[in-house]
Structures are given as structure tokens and as C-alpha cells.
Design a protein around this motif. Structure first.
Motif, PDB file in Angstrom:
ATOM      1  N   TRP A   1       7.498   6.773   5.613  1.00 26.89           N
ATOM      2  CA  TRP A   1       8.176   6.625   4.314  1.00 26.89           C
ATOM      3  C   TRP A   1       7.365   7.346   3.249  1.00 26.89           C
ATOM      4  O   TRP A   1       6.137   7.352   3.299  1.00 26.89           O
ATOM      5  N   PRO A   2       8.060   7.986   2.290  1.00 24.14           N
ATOM      6  CA  PRO A   2       7.325   8.741   1.275  1.00 24.14           C
ATOM      7  C   PRO A   2       6.568   7.798   0.349  1.00 24.14           C
ATOM      8  O   PRO A   2       7.115   6.781  -0.085  1.00 24.14           O
ATOM      9  N   LEU A   3       5.315   8.140   0.081  1.00 26.45           N
ATOM     10  CA  LEU A   3       4.508   7.285  -0.784  1.00 26.45           C
ATOM     11  C   LEU A   3       5.084   7.210  -2.196  1.00 26.45           C
ATOM     12  O   LEU A   3       4.748   6.312  -2.960  1.00 26.45           O
ATOM     13  N   SER A   4       5.967   8.158  -2.537  1.00 23.95           N
ATOM     14  CA  SER A   4       6.539   8.156  -3.887  1.00 23.95           C
ATOM     15  C   SER A   4       7.346   6.886  -4.139  1.00 23.95           C
ATOM     16  O   SER A   4       7.681   6.560  -5.269  1.00 23.95           O
ATOM     17  N   LYS A   5       7.655   6.144  -3.068  1.00 26.53           N
ATOM     18  CA  LYS A   5       8.338   4.861  -3.245  1.00 26.53           C
ATOM     19  C   LYS A   5       7.487   3.881  -4.027  1.00 26.53           C
ATOM     20  O   LYS A   5       7.963   2.869  -4.505  1.00 26.53           O
ATOM     21  N   LEU A   6       6.192   4.171  -4.091  1.00 30.26           N
ATOM     22  CA  LEU A   6       5.282   3.251  -4.758  1.00 30.26           C
ATOM     23  C   LEU A   6       5.105   3.604  -6.236  1.00 30.26           C
ATOM     24  O   LEU A   6       4.162   3.140  -6.863  1.00 30.26           O
ATOM     25  N   GLU A   7       5.990   4.431  -6.775  1.00 33.27           N
ATOM     26  CA  GLU A   7       5.811   4.922  -8.144  1.00 33.27           C
ATOM     27  C   GLU A   7       5.590   3.803  -9.163  1.00 33.27           C
ATOM     28  O   GLU A   7       4.914   3.984 -10.161  1.00 33.27           O
ATOM     29  N   GLU A   8       6.164   2.649  -8.853  1.00 30.42           N
ATOM     30  CA  GLU A   8       6.003   1.543  -9.806  1.00 30.42           C
ATOM     31  C   GLU A   8       4.593   0.967  -9.789  1.00 30.42           C
ATOM     32  O   GLU A   8       4.214   0.228 -10.692  1.00 30.42           O
ATOM     33  N   PHE A   9       3.860   1.253  -8.732  1.00 34.73           N
ATOM     34  CA  PHE A   9       2.472   0.762  -8.653  1.00 34.73           C
ATOM     35  C   PHE A   9       1.520   1.945  -8.607  1.00 34.73           C
ATOM     36  O   PHE A   9       0.998   2.279  -7.556  1.00 34.73           O
ATOM     37  N   PRO A  10       1.327   2.600  -9.746  1.00 36.96           N
ATOM     38  CA  PRO A  10       0.552   3.853  -9.724  1.00 36.96           C
ATOM     39  C   PRO A  10      -0.856   3.656  -9.165  1.00 36.96           C
ATOM     40  O   PRO A  10      -1.370   4.535  -8.477  1.00 36.96           O
ATOM     41  N   TRP A  11      -1.493   2.521  -9.398  1.00 39.39           N
ATOM     42  CA  TRP A  11      -2.867   2.338  -8.907  1.00 39.39           C
ATOM     43  C   TRP A  11      -2.902   2.326  -7.389  1.00 39.39           C
ATOM     44  O   TRP A  11      -3.767   2.918  -6.753  1.00 39.39           O
TER      45      TRP A  11
ATOM     46  N   ILE B   1      -4.712   5.019  -4.774  1.00 39.76           N
ATOM     47  CA  ILE B   1      -5.636   4.651  -3.703  1.00 39.76           C
ATOM     48  C   ILE B   1      -5.166   5.239  -2.374  1.00 39.76           C
ATOM     49  O   ILE B   1      -5.933   5.796  -1.602  1.00 39.76           O
ATOM     50  N   MET B   2      -3.846   5.135  -2.127  1.00 29.93           N
ATOM     51  CA  MET B   2      -3.335   5.587  -0.837  1.00 29.93           C
ATOM     52  C   MET B   2      -3.430   7.095  -0.684  1.00 29.93           C
ATOM     53  O   MET B   2      -3.517   7.604   0.424  1.00 29.93           O
ATOM     54  N   GLN B   3      -3.421   7.783  -1.810  1.00 24.98           N
ATOM     55  CA  GLN B   3      -3.558   9.239  -1.722  1.00 24.98           C
ATOM     56  C   GLN B   3      -4.954   9.662  -1.289  1.00 24.98           C
ATOM     57  O   GLN B   3      -5.169  10.794  -0.886  1.00 24.98           O
TER      58      GLN B   3
END
Lengths: 273, 278
Positions: free
Chosen positions: A199-209, A213-215
Motif C-alpha cells: 500500500w502506498p505510504l501516501s495513505k498516511l498523509e494525515e499523520f505526517p510524523w 519515520i517510515m520513509q
């Protein structure tokens, strides 16, 4: 630092040996199957069909945006999944590489640091074949070869460095404490879910922190690099230069740690069998 | 004369643990757990180029450990080994890969020993011929009989032309004809002035072949000299040994080990030898 140079020099001096031994490695593994080496391609293909069935059809995932353009989920998945297979197989095989082959060695002055690298190299042939398959699929689906493909070379090299640095550490620990290999193989699958393969990490846009970290996961960096090449979106390692610097610092640190551990313990590996 | 092998103050320590817990604690804590066991204590010996040395001693005296250390397969705990040239060890269970064919195994083994493509091409037919495997050479090694396996291992080690050859009980395998052929090869080596080490329980072979004998007893050199000198002493000891009851043997063993350890420790103290954990 000295150990790191020593280990790197061994890789260069014995490159011919690495190439030859990696071929035997593949041969030995598939000797008992009628289809032989074809299994190296069949099993990941089956796996990708399963994921496509589950995520693409049953859960009908929506298209993923790559560089502003929507990309069908299955094509997006393939680009990362082949990297994942290479990573997963190499780490597992690399970790047990030394203790499972030590008996074969009849000499202690054999440059042992090439054991993990020839095991990784044998996976590398499979990786190349899978990249070719991916490229063919992309041509059929209308994502043509473009100038950004050049960064594949960089990505492959970077993956190789990461795998080698990690394997130096894991193969040493696994030889001394066999439990480590069990721990590794049971926790490694987690990376499939947190490295932006499924799944694209961009799904986490609401949790920028959390996203930030995941990047920091070096595998994520590599997978995004491959995808950027396949879909021709950008020169990933230049536009994300801060990630590139971070990635190579991680590699160097891992390599220094791994080389020091390896050089320190290698004389005594045989005592741990 | 040129020295071919120089073994100086070599000791090999093994740790005996009563369980995994002790093993783990020894690994992660600086404190030492488990019992020390010295397979070799302070072994010194030298061999000149062209010497044929036999290692003798009863079971558990450290013959195989010493030959493995000289061959560079096992690391020594303290002391050092200096070799003039390449050493090759021939043992009954030499590492062959069961899933690969005999031919692949030959190539793999030679690669690992550092030979290049051309050399391998040249050596391969010689090895195949010597091993007498015929059609089996293209079958996986796991289908071989134990005689075939050791023949293959022997053929590889002999044909790589090492400067120092260490033969650990390997001549006792195979049929009479092959043993004769192997001995013939040994004689050829002898003529060419190669250094050889024999580890065997067959005193007959020793007498015929070796010039010098190194007698090991519980990890210590008991005697080292020419065959005529040492072998009769050993034979006499064996006679005595056979007469002993199990209890007496045990006592003899324990006495010897304590005596050796005492000597070793005082010597280590004098020279201030650093004993490493690994």
C-alpha cells in the motif's frame, strides 16, 4: 574502517569466484525439481497473482498516483514486489549463508566475506529475470521504456550494497547464536507491510510524523526508486537527495559494523558449529 | 634443511557447557562459564621439508585436532603454526555437496581452493581418472557409496598438488586395490620431496612409511623422534594399556591431564601468555 576496506577488497579480488560460486548455488538449489531454475520465477509469479487477486479484485484497490498520473494498482504492486522478493530471499539466505556452508570450506584462509555476497549474487540473477518480466508487462500495458530507466542501474547497485551490509551482520550473529536466524525469518515479513510494497505510504498523509519515520526505512527508498524508473516520473535519487544522503550514511554505518563483526569473529566461526 | 612445518606453543581450548544456559551466559557476559577442556596443551614440533611424520596416540589424544590446526581448518587458541607452502588435508568425511554431481563437486571444490578456469579444466580429467568413478561421475554424490565418496575426496586432495599433505585415517577406506594405488601416489610424493603427515592407528603402515613419529598423549607431545626410536616405545605402552582395567585407565588419564595442566599453567605464568577468550 580498516575491516570495511579489507572486506570490500576481498569482494573485488574474488569477483570471479563470487560469480562462479553463485551459479553453483542456483544449480544446487534446484537440482531436484523437474522444472529446475524455472521455479525461481514461477513462485514469485504465483505470489503476485495471489496478491493481485486479493488486493486488486477482492478488495478492489484504487489506482495509485505516481507523479500526478494514476497507475493501476497491480502494475504499481509489481514494481515494488520484485524488489521485495529479492530483498526477502537475500536476507534469509544471507543470514544462514555462513553457518550452513562452513563445513564445505576446506580452508580457513578462504575469504569468508564473499560467502554472503555470492549467495546474494545467486538471488541477483533471479532479480534480473524478474525485472525483465516486469519490463515486458509494462510495455504491454503502455508504460514504455524511458530515460528514467537508467536509474535502475543505480537502484540495483544500491540494493546490492544494502543487502551485503545487512548480511555481513546477520550472517555473523546467526553463526554465533542460531536463534537469531529464527527471529529474523519470523519478523522479516513485517517489512512487507511497512515498506510501501502493498500500500502506498501516501495513505498516511494525515499523520505526517509517522510518514516521515517510515520513509527512513532504506527498503522504502529503494522500492520508490525502482517505481520512479518504471513509471518514468522523476530522477528519484536526485529529487529526494536528502533521503539519498541518509541512505548511504546508513549503508556505510551498517557496513562498518558488519565488517568489524565479521573480521573479528571469522577465525572462530568453525568453533561455533 | 628448510623447515616445512613449525608448530610453536600451540594449545587448543574447548569449552564444555552443561547446557544452553551456560553457553549463552559465557557468550554475553565477561565472566567465564563452563569447563575448559584442552585438546592440545603447548604442543611444539618441527618438520623439515620432505619429512614424513606420523601422528600416533590413543583415542582422544589430539591427533586430529593437531592435523586440523596445521591444515588451517581449526584456529589455535594460543601459539602459532608456520607453514612453508600450501597444506591440504585428506579426511574421510571431506565436504562434498550431496545434491551436485561428482563433476560439479570437483569444480566447486577446486574453485574454493582458488584455482582458475584453465587449471580446473586441466585437473578435472586427472581427478576423475584417479577416483575410478566412471559413469557415476555425473550422478549426484548422495547416491555414492561411502567408498566412492572417500575416493573422490582423496582424488581431489591428491591431485591439487599441495606442498604439505595431511592424511587423516583416509587410507583405511576403499578396497585393497585403491589403497595400494593411493600408497603408490604417496610414494611418488615422497620421491618428489613433499612433506607429509600421517594420522593412523595402523602401526604397520606407519612403520613402512614414516620417518618420524610424533606421539601425542592427552594433548601433549609425549615423544618425537625417528620411527625406530619412538614406535617400539609406543608399542610397549599399548601393551601396558591393553592390560589396564577401565578404572586404571581412567586414573591414568586423570593423573596425566592434571600433570599436564600444572605444567602448562606454570609455563603460561612464566611467559605471561595472554589467553584469549575466543
Amino acid at each position: 574502517m580498516k575491516s570495511a576496506w579489507k572486506v570490500i577488497k576481498e569482494q573485488i579480488d574474488h569477483f570471479y569466484l563470487i560469480r562462479r560460486l553463485s551459479l553453483y548455488e542456483l544449480k544446487n538449489k534446484n537440482k531436484n525439481n523437474y522444472l529446475g531454475m524455472a521455479w525461481e520465477l514461477i513462485s514469485p509469479s504465483i505470489q503476485i497473482m495471489i496478491y493481485w487477486f486479493v488486493f486488486g479484485l477482492l478488495l478492489s484497490r484504487e489506482d495509485v498516483t505516481m507523479g500526478g498520473e494514476p497507475v493501476p494498482f497491480i502494475l504499481w504492486l509489481i514494481g515494488g514486489f520484485f524488489v521485495w522478493t529479492f530483498f526477502y530471499q537475500s536476507i534469509i539466505q544471507g543470514s544462514k549463508s555462513i553457518y550452513s556452508r562452513l563445513r564445505m570450506l576446506s580452508k580457513m584462509n578462504f575469504p569468508m566475506s564473499i560467502i554472503p555476497s555470492y549467495v546474494i549474487f545467486s538471488q541477483f540473477y533471479v532479480h534480473l529475470a524478474m525485472i525483465s518480466i516486469a519490463i515486458i508487462i509494462y510495455q504491454v500495458m503502455g508504460y514504455y521504456i524511458n530515460i528514467y530507466y537508467l536509474q535502475l542501474i543505480y537502484c540495483i547497485f544500491a540494493t546490492f550494497c544494502l543487502l551485503f551490509a545487512i548480511s555481513l551482520i546477520t550472517s555473523t550473529i546467526s553463526t554465533i547464536v542460531r536463534d537469531f536466524h529464527m527471529l529474523l525469518s519470523s519478523t522479516l515479513r513485517m517489512f512487507l507491510y511497512i515498506s510501501g510494497v502493498l500500500w502506498p505510504l501516501s495513505k498516511l498523509e494525515e499523520f505526517p510524523w509517522l510518514l516521515n519515520i517510515m520513509q527512513l526505512n532504506p527498503l522504502y527508498y529503494l522500492i520508490q526508486g525502482y517505481r520512479a524508473a518504471f513509471f518514468g516520473t522523476e530522477w528519484f535519487f536526485i529529487t529526494n537527495w536528502h533521503l539519498t544522503i541518509y541512505f548511504w550514511i546508513v549503508i556505510i554505518v551498517l557496513l562498518i559494523i558488519g565488517a568489524n563483526m565479521h573480521v573479528r569473529f571469522r577465525k572462530h566461526f568453525i568453533d561455533f558449529l | 634443511m628448510e623447515k616445512a612445518i613449525k608448530v610453536k606453543n600451540v594449545s587448543k581450548k574447548y569449552k564444555l557447557y552443561s547446557g544452553n544456559k551456560e553457553r549463552f551466559l559465557d557468550l554475553v557476559t565477561p565472566k567465564s562459564y563452563g569447563k575448559d577442556f584442552y585438546a592440545l596443551t603447548n604442543v611444539n614440533f618441527e618438520a623439515e621439508k620432505g619429512d614424513i611424520v606420523g601422528f600416533i596416540g590413543i583415542n582422544g589424544s589430539g591427533k586430529s585436532t593437531l592435523s586440523n590446526i596445521i591444515a588451517g581448518i581449526l584456529p589455535e587458541t594460543t601459539g602459532f603454526v608456520k607453514l612453508n607452502g600450501e597444506a591440504a588435508l585428506i579426511a574421510v568425511a571431506s565436504g562434498l555437496k550431496g545434491d551436485l554431481t561428482g563433476r560439479d563437486n570437483i569444480e566447486l571444490k577446486l574453485l574454493m581452493l582458488g584455482f582458475n578456469k584453465n587449471e580446473i579444466k586441466q585437473l578435472e580429467p586427472e581427478i576423475i581418472e584417479f577416483a575410478e568413478l566412471e559413469t557415476f561421475i555425473d550422478q549426484p554424490v548422495k547416491s555414492y557409496s561411502s567408498g566412492m565418496k572417500s575416493r573422490l575426496g582423496f582424488a581431489i586432495s591428491v591431485n591439487i598438488n599441495p606442498d604439505i599433505l595431511i592424511i587423516d585415517e583416509a587410507l583405511s577406506v576403499g578396497d585393497k586395490a585403491f589403497a595400494e594405488k593411493s600408497l603408490e601416489k604417496m610414494r611418488e610424493f615422497k620421491k618428489r620431496g613433499k612433506t607429509m603427515i600421517f594420522v593412523s592407528h595402523s602401526l604397520g603402515q606407519m612403520k613402512e612409511f614414516c620417518e618420524k613419529i610424533l606421539w601425542l598423549e592427552y594433548g601433549v607431545v609425549k615423544d618425537y623422534g625417528t620411527t625406530d626410536e619412538v614406535l617400539p616405545k609406543y608399542e610397549q605402552f599399548l601393551k601396558q594399556w591393553k592390560k589396564m582395567s577401565n578404572k586404571e585407565r581412567k586414573k591414568y588419564r586423570n593423573d596425566k591431564i592434571t600433570e599436564n595442566m600444572k605444567q602448562f599453567q606454570s609455563r603460561a605464568f612464566i611467559y605471561g601468555q595472554r589467553r584469549r577468550k575466543w
